[in-house]
Design a protein around this motif. Structure first.
Motif, PDB file in Angstrom:
ATOM      1  N   GLN A 292       0.623  -0.860   0.451  1.00  0.00           N
ATOM      2  CA  GLN A 292       0.378   0.096   0.356  1.00  0.00           C
ATOM      3  C   GLN A 292       0.938   1.295  -0.387  1.00  0.00           C
ATOM      4  O   GLN A 292       0.250   2.605   0.434  1.00  0.00           O
TER       5      GLN A 292
ATOM      6  N   SER B 263     -10.834  -1.585  -2.555  1.00  0.00           N
ATOM      7  CA  SER B 263      -9.689  -1.297  -2.107  1.00  0.00           C
ATOM      8  C   SER B 263      -8.336  -1.141  -3.354  1.00  0.00           C
ATOM      9  O   SER B 263      -8.565  -2.097  -4.264  1.00  0.00           O
TER      10      SER B 263
ATOM     11  N   TYR C  69      -5.606  -1.572  -3.895  1.00  0.00           N
ATOM     12  CA  TYR C  69      -4.097  -2.144  -3.281  1.00  0.00           C
ATOM     13  C   TYR C  69      -4.186  -3.577  -4.130  1.00  0.00           C
ATOM     14  O   TYR C  69      -4.217  -3.954  -4.003  1.00  0.00           O
ATOM     15  N   PHE C  70      -5.962  -4.182  -3.536  1.00  0.00           N
ATOM     16  CA  PHE C  70      -6.148  -5.611  -3.993  1.00  0.00           C
ATOM     17  C   PHE C  70      -5.690  -5.885  -4.837  1.00  0.00           C
ATOM     18  O   PHE C  70      -5.129  -6.867  -4.643  1.00  0.00           O
TER      19      PHE C  70
ATOM     20  N   ASN D 272       0.761  -7.358  -4.482  1.00  0.00           N
ATOM     21  CA  ASN D 272      -0.299  -7.096  -3.199  1.00  0.00           C
ATOM     22  C   ASN D 272       0.083  -8.864  -3.077  1.00  0.00           C
ATOM     23  O   ASN D 272      -0.618  -9.886  -2.483  1.00  0.00           O
TER      24      ASN D 272
ATOM     25  N   LEU E 105      -6.705  -4.954   4.098  1.00  0.00           N
ATOM     26  CA  LEU E 105      -6.960  -3.962   3.174  1.00  0.00           C
ATOM     27  C   LEU E 105      -8.862  -2.566   3.011  1.00  0.00           C
ATOM     28  O   LEU E 105      -7.808  -1.540   3.588  1.00  0.00           O
ATOM     29  N   MET E 106      -9.521  -3.555   4.339  1.00  0.00           N
ATOM     30  CA  MET E 106     -10.312  -2.691   4.103  1.00  0.00           C
ATOM     31  C   MET E 106     -10.400  -1.727   5.683  1.00  0.00           C
ATOM     32  O   MET E 106     -10.907  -1.033   6.404  1.00  0.00           O
TER      33      MET E 106
END
Lengths: 501, 317, 326, 332
Positions: free
Chosen positions: B78, C42, C44-45, C50, C295-296
């Motif tokens: 991230q 998200s 980024y998922f 990831n 991630l959430m």
């Protein structure tokens, strides 16, 4: 003694039961009076258990009339009507005590404060009345088979005191235990309890019963007072014919020995010897519990035994399933669901299970199941199995098709000695015919076949020779030209009681 | 969901209210496990980060090294600007930390030092050696007059935790002043139930134990239970009192000391630890050089002065 | 498939085929919907990074889950898998710390796994003990061993080469996952394409029938626990590459995740029903779920609740579907 | 001799009782401190938490089930108690809520097992995960101290007897009563013998099954309060993993994992035995990490011995049968 003045405890007229359009029991009518023992006899598959289940309320008849103590009812309610049955498979809770088992459905005392003393007393009284010495506090599993049987009877009587149905109560009993059971039956008779006595043992039937009902192929073919009917006549009624009328050509056996067993003994049988030649079909007759299955399982190496086994003249020193398979033996078990099939696996895997490598063409040694489906499909076709798909779960097939799958599995190993245990148990007529033809074809191709069957007509039809087992011993043998069903039945069904005299 | 939205809204408001010229800064916070003192530091970090206008992503590993590794990796994914980490155990998350370093993300370890790590840029946490020393010193003062062999029970933390190891080191150093002391050490893995059983068994084997040191004062109630069991519950100053000291600053320790059951506890400064952690991260993000090891010694309070200092004790309720 | 379907032809057969696939792999739609949901929450998922971290993080669980699947297929359970991972990691770490040799370390890890596997297999297959209690006993022994050897502290001194391997990726797939994939392929092939695998499935569906068919049931049971032990050993070694050091409690917390993954995939604990592929999907669901929820920003304790519900519902669904199968 | 054998096999708990006695004697030889009144009291107090839970677990295992969510129930119950205590300060409310909730969580287990027919191991694995999550959710993983007066439950004395032992005695007696004096107890064993036969006999299988899980929850709730009181406050994760010790105690006590046969006495002695092992290793000053190994070996030894004696019995029955067959003549 039977009290004929009183109204019959139970009276049935034209009882009929059919399952999905197929009639299993038809036109059964009889009366049972207090203090009467009625023998219900017939061969395996004659409809005895269906009739029994209707009489004790487990099944509702498709049609017919029932009168309990003179009053018409549509279905029997065991407890309410004072009728109860002791089934062949015992339903006791093994680790519970005798008293707990007997009283579990009707415990004395309050719900939250069971009066165990009272329960013990009730159980003890019942056992005393039956004249059996059993510690009511002992756990059922610590008792022998005979005492368990008595406990089951005592339990049944505790809840139903008018009519008791005993289904083959003596198969697992020793001679003295049997004697005790008969004393119990006499006592019940004196108390006015009626008994329907289902048995294969003719001497027992004659010794204990007042009346008889004979079933054959689901129909009632005779009833009346036993004293008027000689034993041979009764046996003829059951069998329906006296000599095998074979419609199948089973060929002529060779005189080359394929398998010989010499004084084989184990926990379940003693000093058993027999031999089978190539191309010969040997039938092993006998009643349930006679040790037939145990003998053939020992021959196949599933059970441990002592004695000598010769295959093609060679003594087998290390008897194991793998060794026996290698020598060309196969064994098709009687317990199809429990010990034969892999229920949730597909048909093709069930067919290839005994010799997977034979079914596949492997490009790399040890890998892949190429061609398995095709080969299995061939067997399916050859055995005339009706299945939706080769990948269907075996559980979803009918009994006949399941049996064929199992036979197909073993025939695919191309055995030269074939042991079939109850090959047509729970199979419909068509499949039975197919299987009989297959057995004949096997023999004609030179395979030695051993068939264990409780279905005597079947043995008469497909065997060259029949040997008879009783309580762990071989007690007689008949060649095909001497086949006599009545003699065979009476040999198999003589009990230890008879031997003693 | 509302939580997530709420924090996003809050951060947006903060960002617009502060006259920030830089881009939004996101800090990843990897917590080993939630328990009282850790929550205390974590809350301090959160407060400080909010004050600075940073966005904070918090992950909790529930005591599992594997989980913490993957969580740190997901923080790297991230693209956070810095990672604050309290490791499950020492040496258990080395790979993930090296991963962060390779991605150019500064790593600040807090609360639990990672002395062998090749990836940590700075550490802030308690000065566990001096904390252990302080608790030990007070015990020595109480036991000084006794003659003969003195048996002391030490309830260790976890053998794989640097804080536990250092507290034990400090404590043992202090007790070296007494020539006739024998220390019985029992590992507890920071678990009160295990501390309870250990204390029980220790008193069975040595009924004559004169003092108990608890690496964490949350275990003091367990000691109390055992002493009550064997009728040795005496307050400070009473005849036959068993000396009890500990490190931490939880409510358990505060109450025990206030009531005079325990002789004193070392209280860690969690708020300062949290603030320092965020400051270190800020400095590292800005490329400034920072001190590698930053320790914050705790303060020792006895049953006499603890109540008046209630405000500085993080656990006191 | 073959002749029968070919004869039917047309869209109907196709539909039935895909429905059949759905019944075999009920977890596929769950995975797909999870991926869609998380990627919309998200940004980024759905990134390579990831994906890589999901893959690397779950290699240990995946390898152990393969072993557990084999055990489940025979109708057994191996509670010792988790602590054998720990024990073999610690032993391997100790060996590597003193010799510096990765090869010796790996041999030690596999050796420890094999040892425990043989013990389990012997007691269960040859002595006829209950798997649950037997492996509960060996679980305790393995855990004790791990802590006695390490004195409870992570074993340092992992060779740099092994650490570097922990970072190695090929086309974005982590090296540890490559090993895992290799094991997956071997086990899938072994289970579906060899006589051993077939006999194992048959044994699991009915042990009496297997015995009566002449399958060496003792050997099958022994081999299964042995493999599960060896895989636990390999997983222990992988955990070192993953984490950087050998950790005495590394596997202990994994047991329920391993069982959860296998069960969620739809492999029955009664034996004879299930596959490695299903386990991949089951472990995959748990991995994606954990990652996505992280991630959430859902707290881990709420994740636990969701996981519990999913294990229950997923297993129930799989059982229901497979019992209605054709 | 035969009679001795019979009582021995019918009262399986005698084996663990003898083992416990032997271990006790061995310990008293090693340490003079062992055979004191206070030490024995202390052993019983230490065993009380697992022993109380073992009583509940015995009921569950007797029906052929298992509950691996017990540790999580313990965690949740203590969390709820501490939370309510802190927020309201009302003992009665906290007690009622905690015990009620423990029963409720047990009931949920039972309902799921009965309704969805997924094997108990998986069902309770799922609920284990859920309950644990719920517990941490409830407290935010905070340590919550409980009032000192509550320590009474943990180390107070009534009539000179420590309260945990008293509670264990009550649970033990109630368990004995339930299992041996009520219909329910008989039904529990019957279901474990054969669920199918039990259904065919028209026993209330579903109710009984739900109820045993409720009993499991209830005993866990009681154990939770004792543990909470003894530890002095809620610690996050308290009790997690305890279920395996409890199962070990039950199995060591001679209860069959497949159900049907077992005793409460055995389970309680099993729990004491496990504490004695700890105690002994402690006295020997053994490394704490060896404890697990010793317990594992003991557990394996126990099941192996059980298996061997079972096989001997089975062989004996078969030999009797062979003799009978041999004695009947083969000639008609």
């Amino acid at each position: 003694m039977p009290d004929l003045q009183a109204a019959p405890i139970l009276s049935v007229k034209n009882l009929r039961k059919s399952f999905s359009g197929k009639t299993v029991v038809d036109d059964v009518s009889f009366d049972v009076y207090p203090g009467e023992i009625v023998a219900l006899v017939g061969e395996n598959g004659a409809g005895k258990s269906t009739t029994k289940n209707m009489l004790c309320g487990l099944l509702q008849p498709s049609s017919g009339e029932i009168f309990v103590a003179g009053a018409p009812v549509t279905q029997i309610k065991g407890l309410e009507h004072g009728i109860s049955a002791v089934h062949q498979e015992l339903s006791l809770f093994q680790s519970l005590s005798v008293a707990e088992n007997m009283c579990i459905t009707d415990l004395p005392g309050a719900k939250a404060n069971v009066d165990w003393k009272q329960a013990d007393r009730v159980a003890q009284e019942q056992l005393d009345f039956l004249g059996i010495e059993i510690d009511t506090k002992a756990s059922v599993e610590s008792l022998g088979a005979g005492k368990q049987q008595v406990v089951e009877i005592a339990k049944a009587l505790l809840h139903a005191d008018k009519l008791l149905i005993l289904d083959e109560p003596t198969t697992s009993l020793t001679a003295p235990e049997r004697e005790k059971l008969f004393v119990i039956m006499d006592r019940l008779r004196e108390k006015g309890v009626a008994i329907i006595f289902i048995s294969h043992f003719m001497d027992e039937v004659y010794r204990m019963s007042d009346k008889f009902i004979v079933l054959r192929d689901g129909k009632q073919v005779g009833n009346g007072y036993l004293k008027n009917v000689p034993r041979s006549k009764l046996e003829e009624m059951m069998v329906g014919r006296t000599i095998a009328e074979s419609s199948i050509d089973i060929g002529i056996p060779t005189d080359v020995e394929a398998v010989r067993v010499q004084s084989l003994s184990s926990y379940d049988f003693h000093d058993v010897s027999f031999k089978v030649n190539k191309g010969e079909i040997l039938g092993i007759a006998g009643l349930m519990g006679a040790g037939r299955t145990e003998v053939v399982e020992s021959l196949f190496g599933i059970r441990k035994s002592e004695g000598e086994i010769y295959i093609h003249g060679q003594r087998v020193n290390k008897v194991s399933i793998a060794a026996m398979k290698k020598l060309g033996l196969c064994y098709v078990t009687e317990d199809r669901r429990g010990k034969g099939l892999f229920g949730i696996r597909p048909v093709k895997e069930n067919i290839s299970a005994a010799d997977i490598l034979r079914f596949v063409s492997r490009r790399i040694k040890g890998f892949g199941f190429r061609g398995e489906s095709v080969e299995a499909q061939k067997i399916v076709k050859k055995m005339n199995v009706a299945i939706p798909h080769i990948d269907s779960q075996v559980n979803n097939l009918s009994g006949g098709n399941q049996q064929k799958v199992m036979l197909g599995r073993w025939l695919a190993t191309q055995p030269n000695i074939c042991i079939l245990d109850e090959p047509t148990k729970g199979v419909d007529i068509g499949a039975k015919f197919d299987i009989h033809n297959m057995i004949a074809a096997l023999a004609k191709s030179g395979v030695a076949v051993i068939i264990v069957s409780s279905d005597l007509p079947e043995l008469l039809e497909v065997s060259h020779r029949i040997t008879i087992m009783r309580t762990g011993h071989m007690v007689g043998e008949f060649q095909r030209d001497q086949f006599d069903s009545v003699k065979i039945i009476s040999l198999a069904a003589s009990s230890a009681f008879e031997q003693a005299h | 969901m509302s939580k997530v939205l709420g924090s996003i809204v809050a951060i947006a408001m903060l960002a617009s209210s502060t006259l920030s010229f830089a881009k939004d800064i996101t800090i990843g916070l990897s917590v080993d496990q939630l328990f009282e003192s850790r929550v205390g530091v974590t809350d301090a970090i959160k407060a400080e980060a909010a004050k600075q206008g940073y966005k904070l992503i918090e992950v909790v590993a529930d005591g599992d090294a594997q989980t913490q590794n993957s969580q740190i990796q997901s923080l790297v994914t991230q693209e956070v600007d810095a990672i604050l980490v309290c490791a499950v155990d020492q040496n258990t998350i080395e790979r993930a930390l090296i991963g962060a370093k390779r991605a150019g993300i500064p790593v600040v370890a807090y609360d639990r030092a990672l002395p062998d790590s090749r990836a940590v840029d700075a550490f802030v946490g308690p000065d566990s050696i001096s904390d252990g020393l302080a608790a030990g010193q007070h015990m020595v003062d109480q036991l000084k007059g006794l003659s003969g062999d003195i048996v002391v029970l030490e309830l260790l933390g976890a053998l794989n935790d640097q804080n536990g190891i250092d507290r034990s080191k400090g404590f043992n150093d202090a007790l070296k002043q007494l020539p006739n002391v024998e220390i019985v050490a029992m590992p507890t893995d920071w678990d009160s139930a295990r501390a309870l059983a250990a204390t029980q068994n220790a008193f069975q084997a040595n009924p004559d134990i004169k003092a108990v040191f608890a690496a964490t004062d949350t275990q003091i109630p367990s000691i109390e239970t055992v002493l009550t069991d064997i009728d040795k519950m005496k307050s400070v100053g009473e005849e036959g009192h068993v000396v009890v000291t500990g490190v931490n600053g939880s409510n358990d320790g505060y109450e025990a000391t206030r009531k005079g059951f325990a002789d004193g506890i070392v209280v860690m400064d969690l708020a300062l630890t949290g603030q320092t952690a965020v400051h270190l991260a800020t400095a590292l993000i800005n490329g400034e050089k920072v001190e590698m090891t930053n320790v914050i010694p705790g303060s020792f309070y006895t049953s006499e002065n603890i109540e008046s200092n209630k405000a500085t004790i993080w656990g006191a309720k | 498939m073959d002749s029968v379907y070919k004869a039917e032809g047309g869209s109907k057969a196709k539909l039935r085929n895909s429905l059949g696939a759905l019944k075999t792999y009920p977890s596929v739609p769950i995975i797909v919907s999870l991926i869609i949901a998380f990627s919309s929450f998200s940004p980024y998922f759905l990134t390579a990074g990831n994906a890589e971290s999901i893959l690397a993080a779950n290699s240990v669980v995946m390898i152990a889950a393969i072993g557990m699947t084999l055990v489940f297929l025979t109708g057994g359970i191996d509670l010792s898998i988790s602590t054998v991972i720990s024990a073999s990691a610690v032993v391997a770490g100790t060996v590597m710390a003193s010799t510096g040799s990765i090869a010796l370390g790996s041999a030690a890890a596999v050796g420890v796994g094999l040892g425990f596997g043989l013990l389990n297999g012997f007691l269960i297959g040859y002595c006829g003990l209950t798997p649950f209690i037997t492996t509960m006993g060996t679980q305790l022994i393995a855990r004790g061993l791990a802590f006695v050897i390490s004195q409870g502290i992570a074993v340092k001194g992992t060779p740099y080469a092994l650490l570097d391997f922990g970072f190695y990726t090929l086309w974005g797939i982590p090296g540890v996952m490559l090993i895992c994939i290799a094991i997956l392929i071997v086990s899938i092939v072994g289970l579906s394409q060899t006589t051993w695998g077939r006999e194992l499935m048959l044994f699991g569906s009915s042990r009496d029938s297997a015995r009566y068919t002449g399958i060496n049931t003792k050997k099958i049971e022994l081999s299964v626990y042995m493999i599960s032990g060896v895989l636990a050993g390999i997983a222990g070694m992988i955990s070192i590459a993953n984490l950087g050091n050998a950790i005495p409690g590394v596997g202990d917390t994994l047991l329920l995740i391993i069982i959860g993954g296998v069960v969620l995939g739809g492999t029955s604990m009664n034996g004879g029903e299930g596959s490695i592929t299903r386990t991949i999907l089951g472990v995959g669901i748990l991995a994606i779920l954990t990652n996505g929820l992280n991630l959430m920003g859902i707290p881990f304790y709420d994740q636990l609740i969701i996981q519990g519900i999913l294990i229950f519902v997923g297993n129930g669904l799989a059982m229901k579907l497979s019992s209605n199968k054709r | 001799m035969d009679r001795f054998k019979q009582t021995f096999s019918s009262k399986k708990w005698l084996a663990i009782a003898l083992a416990t006695l032997a271990l006790g004697i061995a310990l008293s030889l090693v340490s003079t401190a062992f055979l004191t009144f206070s030490n024995i009291q202390s052993v019983l107090v230490q065993a009380s938490v697992t022993a109380i839970m073992a009583v509940g677990m015995t009921f569950i295992i007797l029906t052929g089930g298992i509950d691996i969510s017990m540790g999580a129930i313990l965690f949740f119950t203590s969390s709820l108690f501490a939370k309510i205590m802190v927020e309201t300060g009302s003992y009665s409310m906290a007690f009622t809520a905690a015990i009620g909730c423990a029963c409720l969580l047990g009931a949920v287990n039972g309902l799921l097992v009965v309704r969805f027919k997924i094997i108990p191991l998986i069902t309770t694995l799922a609920t284990y995960t859920m309950y644990r999550g719920m517990a941490i959710h409830l407290t935010g993983a905070q340590n919550i101290p409980v009032p000192r007066e509550m320590g009474f439950l943990g180390n107070g004395k009534l009539m000179g007897i420590p309260v945990p032992i008293l509670l264990l005695a009550i649970v033990f007696v109630l368990g004995l009563y339930l299992l041996n004096k009520t219909r329910f107890g008989l039904y529990v064993k019957a279901i474990g013998n054969s669920e199918q036969s039990a259904r065919e006999t028209n026993l209330p299988v579903n109710w009984v099954t739900i109820l045993v899980y409720v009993i499991g929850g209830l005993t866990t709730g009681i154990a939770a309060l004792i543990l909470l009181a003894r530890v002095g406050g809620l610690q996050s994760g308290i009790g997690i993993g305890i279920e395996f010790t409890v199962i070990a105690a039950v199995v060591l006590g001679g209860t069959k994992l497949s159900g049907g046969s077992g005793t409460i006495v055995g389970s309680v002695i099993g729990a004491v035995f496990l504490v004695l092992i700890d105690n002994g290793l402690n006295l020997l000053n053994a490394s704490p990490y060896i404890y697990d190994i010793v317990k594992g070996v003991v557990l394996l030894a126990a099941v192996i011995i059980d298996k061997v004696s079972f096989e001997r019995q089975a062989k004996h029955l078969l030999e009797q049968k062979a003799l009978r067959i041999k004695s009947t003549s083969g000639v008609a």
